[in-house]
Structures are given as structure tokens and as C-alpha cells.
Motif scaffolding. Structure first.
Motif, PDB file in Angstrom:
ATOM      1  N   MET A 153      36.708  40.593  24.332  1.00  0.00           N
ATOM      2  CA  MET A 153      36.358  40.439  23.024  1.00  0.00           C
ATOM      3  C   MET A 153      37.587  39.657  22.251  1.00  0.00           C
ATOM      4  N   TYR A 154      38.510  40.015  22.505  1.00  0.00           N
ATOM      5  CA  TYR A 154      39.957  39.274  21.920  1.00  0.00           C
ATOM      6  C   TYR A 154      40.074  37.874  22.522  1.00  0.00           C
ATOM      7  N   ARG A 155      39.389  37.453  23.515  1.00  0.00           N
ATOM      8  CA  ARG A 155      39.658  36.155  23.929  1.00  0.00           C
ATOM      9  C   ARG A 155      38.120  35.698  24.234  1.00  0.00           C
ATOM     10  N   GLN A 156      37.464  35.755  23.132  1.00  0.00           N
ATOM     11  CA  GLN A 156      35.995  35.345  23.283  1.00  0.00           C
ATOM     12  C   GLN A 156      35.773  33.803  23.612  1.00  0.00           C
ATOM     13  N   THR A 231      18.225  32.211  12.695  1.00  0.00           N
ATOM     14  CA  THR A 231      17.718  33.470  13.599  1.00  0.00           C
ATOM     15  C   THR A 231      18.645  33.364  14.884  1.00  0.00           C
ATOM     16  N   HIS A 232      20.028  33.028  14.574  1.00  0.00           N
ATOM     17  CA  HIS A 232      20.980  33.262  15.823  1.00  0.00           C
ATOM     18  C   HIS A 232      21.823  34.609  15.989  1.00  0.00           C
ATOM     19  N   ILE A 233      21.377  35.162  17.045  1.00  0.00           N
ATOM     20  CA  ILE A 233      22.118  36.657  17.189  1.00  0.00           C
ATOM     21  C   ILE A 233      23.323  36.612  17.900  1.00  0.00           C
ATOM     22  N   PHE A 234      24.519  37.227  17.137  1.00  0.00           N
ATOM     23  CA  PHE A 234      25.836  37.080  17.891  1.00  0.00           C
ATOM     24  C   PHE A 234      26.008  38.502  18.226  1.00  0.00           C
ATOM     25  N   THR A 235      26.849  38.828  19.606  1.00  0.00           N
ATOM     26  CA  THR A 235      27.348  40.199  19.653  1.00  0.00           C
ATOM     27  C   THR A 235      28.762  40.200  19.661  1.00  0.00           C
ATOM     28  N   GLN A 236      29.406  41.286  19.392  1.00  0.00           N
ATOM     29  CA  GLN A 236      31.030  41.364  19.086  1.00  0.00           C
ATOM     30  C   GLN A 236      31.369  40.010  18.325  1.00  0.00           C
ATOM     31  N   PHE A 237      30.763  39.973  17.226  1.00  0.00           N
ATOM     32  CA  PHE A 237      31.107  38.915  16.096  1.00  0.00           C
ATOM     33  C   PHE A 237      32.275  39.005  15.819  1.00  0.00           C
ATOM     34  N   GLU A 238      33.274  38.274  15.457  1.00  0.00           N
ATOM     35  CA  GLU A 238      34.429  38.515  14.733  1.00  0.00           C
ATOM     36  C   GLU A 238      34.227  38.067  13.219  1.00  0.00           C
ATOM     37  N   ILE A 239      34.758  39.133  12.597  1.00  0.00           N
ATOM     38  CA  ILE A 239      34.841  38.674  11.228  1.00  0.00           C
ATOM     39  C   ILE A 239      36.411  39.415  10.667  1.00  0.00           C
ATOM     40  N   ARG A 240      37.010  38.639   9.621  1.00  0.00           N
ATOM     41  CA  ARG A 240      38.292  39.028   9.083  1.00  0.00           C
ATOM     42  C   ARG A 240      37.804  39.323   7.580  1.00  0.00           C
ATOM     43  N   ALA A 241      38.306  40.526   7.283  1.00  0.00           N
ATOM     44  CA  ALA A 241      38.080  40.817   5.968  1.00  0.00           C
ATOM     45  C   ALA A 241      39.087  41.787   5.415  1.00  0.00           C
ATOM     46  N   GLY A 243      42.326  41.442   5.422  1.00  0.00           N
ATOM     47  CA  GLY A 243      43.387  41.559   6.023  1.00  0.00           C
ATOM     48  C   GLY A 243      43.291  41.968   7.290  1.00  0.00           C
ATOM     49  N   SER A 244      42.017  42.329   7.802  1.00  0.00           N
ATOM     50  CA  SER A 244      41.775  43.126   8.900  1.00  0.00           C
ATOM     51  C   SER A 244      40.790  42.476  10.020  1.00  0.00           C
ATOM     52  N   ARG A 245      40.843  42.612  11.166  1.00  0.00           N
ATOM     53  CA  ARG A 245      39.830  41.885  12.207  1.00  0.00           C
ATOM     54  C   ARG A 245      39.052  42.919  12.832  1.00  0.00           C
ATOM     55  N   TYR A 246      37.737  42.509  12.500  1.00  0.00           N
ATOM     56  CA  TYR A 246      36.772  43.434  13.084  1.00  0.00           C
ATOM     57  C   TYR A 246      35.758  42.710  13.959  1.00  0.00           C
ATOM     58  N   PHE A 247      34.990  43.416  14.777  1.00  0.00           N
ATOM     59  CA  PHE A 247      33.871  43.051  15.617  1.00  0.00           C
ATOM     60  C   PHE A 247      32.705  43.599  15.396  1.00  0.00           C
ATOM     61  N   ALA A 248      31.947  42.912  14.996  1.00  0.00           N
ATOM     62  CA  ALA A 248      30.487  43.445  14.644  1.00  0.00           C
ATOM     63  C   ALA A 248      29.695  43.656  16.083  1.00  0.00           C
ATOM     64  N   ASP A 249      28.879  44.745  16.366  1.00  0.00           N
ATOM     65  CA  ASP A 249      28.306  45.141  17.481  1.00  0.00           C
ATOM     66  C   ASP A 249      27.308  43.800  17.623  1.00  0.00           C
ATOM     67  N   LEU A 277      34.958  54.217   7.769  1.00  0.00           N
ATOM     68  CA  LEU A 277      34.856  53.975   6.185  1.00  0.00           C
ATOM     69  C   LEU A 277      35.352  52.816   5.678  1.00  0.00           C
ATOM     70  N   LYS A 278      36.662  52.770   6.208  1.00  0.00           N
ATOM     71  CA  LYS A 278      37.454  51.434   5.671  1.00  0.00           C
ATOM     72  C   LYS A 278      36.620  50.210   6.152  1.00  0.00           C
TER      73      LYS A 278
END
Length: 320
Positions: A153-156, A231-241, A243-249, A277-278
Motif C-alpha cells: 500500500m505504500y508503493r501503490q 461509481t469508481h471504487i478504490f481499495t486502500q485509497f490514500e488520503i492526506r488529512a 498532516g496524516s496519511r490514511y488508507f481507506a479500506d 477516533l483521531k
């Protein structure tokens, strides 16, 4: 532990502290290897579907799987053998069927794993897609794609490039064959499957989303300009919010919707609860709507589908 008549597994082969899924997988592996009783035949068995995935130590939908195999060239006899339940270190692994599949594999190529013949790994995924329930097929094919592309996921970008090339080759191979039973469904499952699937539960939800989102497509494989369609569905979708880096299922970026599957491990510790929670607050502050699904909802697919339809429709996502 008796696997079948004349075949036993030493009790020490499975540690006393092993989790249930590991015990079940090792028993499935032992049951698969016990097929070697057929090795003296002129038509040795070729293991496929979920039991073959277990032999490769890959994830499938069921912990305790039937043992399905092919016998190319052998006269057809509709034989089904029942392998008994096994109690191991306090865990009961259910009885299963050992069943010959009444068709050939997608390819005649085989390889040997632990003394048992199997199709190549990509073909095991395709066999799963055509032989199993579509949901289980998505889980199985996703596991295969993840292993063969060495998904990270870190080298998508690199992972997705490998996935796209492999998927294209598999689909081209399917298209080169004469039409076979369930060929359209098999092709669709290969299109839906995603190397970013992390757990069987996520695979279940991914399949269900493709059932209820109108004209849903795998975002990483969708044709077009490369932008995220409605209607495009992505897995492990990277989002920066924040100052943090998240991956949505799973995410539908065009509507800024995240679908998360909660297996329970995310909030099993105090630190995990804080991070959970954060993460949720950061993503909501960044404008994303979140739909959460827990493991208990998987027991009622129709109820879960209705619930998802309502929440997705409220977020503007077209559903059927």
C-alpha cells in the motif's frame, strides 16, 4: 489426528496456542496433502479452488474449506468423500467434502506444491471465480492478485501497475478461450477483484458494493481519462488529512465516501482506540463521509445491502 483412513497428522504439527484460523488452515493443508493417496493412479488429482489457496497459505472466504480437485483424463464418476471433523487443541475443525470437479481447469499447466499438483496460482484464482459463489470468488481472486503482484500500500503506483498488467493478461487469456459455463461471471469477478483487499471481510464488502452501486467499476482498472468517475471504487485509497496519511479500506472519491470494514482489531487497545477516533475525526474534517460496517453485519447480506443502499444514496452515490 486422523485426517482420513490411513493418514494421520502428528498432534505436535499445530501449536497449542495457534489461533482458530491458523489451526483450520493447517488442517485444510493436511487434508489437501492427503490426496497423495491417489498418486499411484494414472490420473493424479489436481487440487484447485480454496483448498489450493490454503496449500499456498493464502486467504479464502472459508476457514474450513472443501477439498476440490480435478482428474484430467480420468473417467467421470461423481464421487464425493466426506472427511471427518477434527478436534485439535480444543478447536473443532468441521467435516468437509472431498469433491472432484466435473470440468477441466482453465489451463492444462500444473505445478507441484507439497507433493500435490495444482494449476498455476493465477489459474487457481480463475477456477475459484468460476466454481465458487461470486463473493468467495472475489475474495480468492483478490488474494491471488495480492500475492502475485507483491502488493504494497505504500508503493501503490508500482503495485497497481503490476496488478493491471497481470489482470490484463488473465482477461486476455479468458477471452481467447471458447465460451465456457459461467465465463461472463468469471470475467466480471476478475475485473472486480483487487490486490488491495486486506481481509476476507473486506472482500465481502467489495463484492456487495459492486452488486448495489450502479455501473460500479474497479477504479484502478477503469477505462477512461484516469480520473475518478462517479461509481469508481478504490481499495486502500490514500488520503492526506490534518498532516496524516490514511488508507481507506474502500472509497468512492467522486462522492467523497469512505466504506470501512471493522474487524475489531482496530480498537482492541487504548492506543488503537485513540488512533481510530483521531483518524475518523481527521477524515470527517477533510470532507469525507464514512460508512462503517462491522463483522456481525456480514451474517445478514440482504439487511447489510439495504443499509448500504440508504447510506450511499444519502451521500449521492447512484445505487440499484
Amino acid at each position: 489426528m486422523r485426517i482420513r483412513r490411513g493418514v494421520y497428522l502428528p498432534a505436535a504439527a499445530i501449536s497449542a496456542g495457534a489461533p482458530r484460523w491458523e489451526t483450520a488452515r493447517k488442517i485444510t493443508q493436511a487434508r489437501a496433502v492427503s490426496l497423495s493417496v491417489f498418486k499411484s493412479s494414472d490420473f493424479p488429482p489436481v487440487l484447485t479452488a480454496e483448498a489450493a489457496l490454503a496449500l499456498h497459505d493464502l486467504t479464502s472466504w472459508l476457514e474450513t474449506t472443501d477439498i476440490e480437485y480435478l482428474r484430467p483424463g480420468a473417467p467421470w464418476r461423481g464421487n464425493v468423500k466426506k472427511l471427518p471433523a477434527i478436534v485439535c487443541n480444543g478447536t473443532t475443525v468441521a467435516a468437509v467434502a472431498e469433491r472432484r470437479v466435473p470440468s477441466s481447469s482453465i489451463t492444462e499447466t500444473t505445478k507441484e506444491v507439497a507433493g500435490i499438483l495444482t494449476p498455476p496460482l493465477w489459474a487457481i484464482g480463475v477456477d475459484s471465480a468460476r466454481l465458487l459463489h461470486p463473493m468467495a470468488g472475489v475474495v480468492a481472486m483478490s488474494s491471488v492478485l495480492s500475492r502475485l503482484t507483491d502488493f504494497d500500500m505504500y508503493r501503490q503506483r508500482q503495485s497497481r501497475d503490476r496488478e493491471k498488467k497481470l489482470r490484463t493478461k488473465i482477461l486476455a487469456y479468458i477471452d481467447s478461450l471458447p465460451p465456457f459455463q459461467m465465463s461472463r461471471q468469471t470475467r466480471k469477478i476478475v475485473e472486480i477483484a483487487d490486490s488491495g483487499m486486506d481481509t476476507p471481510g473486506e472482500g465481502y464488502v467489495l463484492w456487495l458494493l459492486h452488486c448495489i452501486v450502479r455501473d460500479a467499476e474497479n477504479g484502478y482498472f477503469a477505462t477512461g481519462s484516469g480520473t475518478a468517475g462517479a461509481t469508481h471504487i478504490f481499495t486502500q485509497f490514500e488520503i492526506r488529512a490534518n498532516g496524516s496519511r490514511y488508507f481507506a479500506d474502500m472509497a468512492i472519491p467522486a462522492h467523497r465516501v469512505i466504506i470501512e470494514f471493522d474487524g475489531g482489531e482496530k480498537v482492541s487497545t487504548r492506543h488503537g482506540q485513540y488512533e481510530f477516533l483521531k483518524r475518523q475525526d481527521d477524515l470527517r474534517m477533510a470532507g469525507w463521509s464514512m460508512i462503517r460496517i462491522n463483522i456481525f453485519q456480514l451474517k445478514d447480506p440482504l439487511g447489510l445491502a439495504d443499509n448500504l443502499r440508504v447510506q450511499l444514496r444519502d451521500c449521492g452515490v447512484p445505487v440499484v
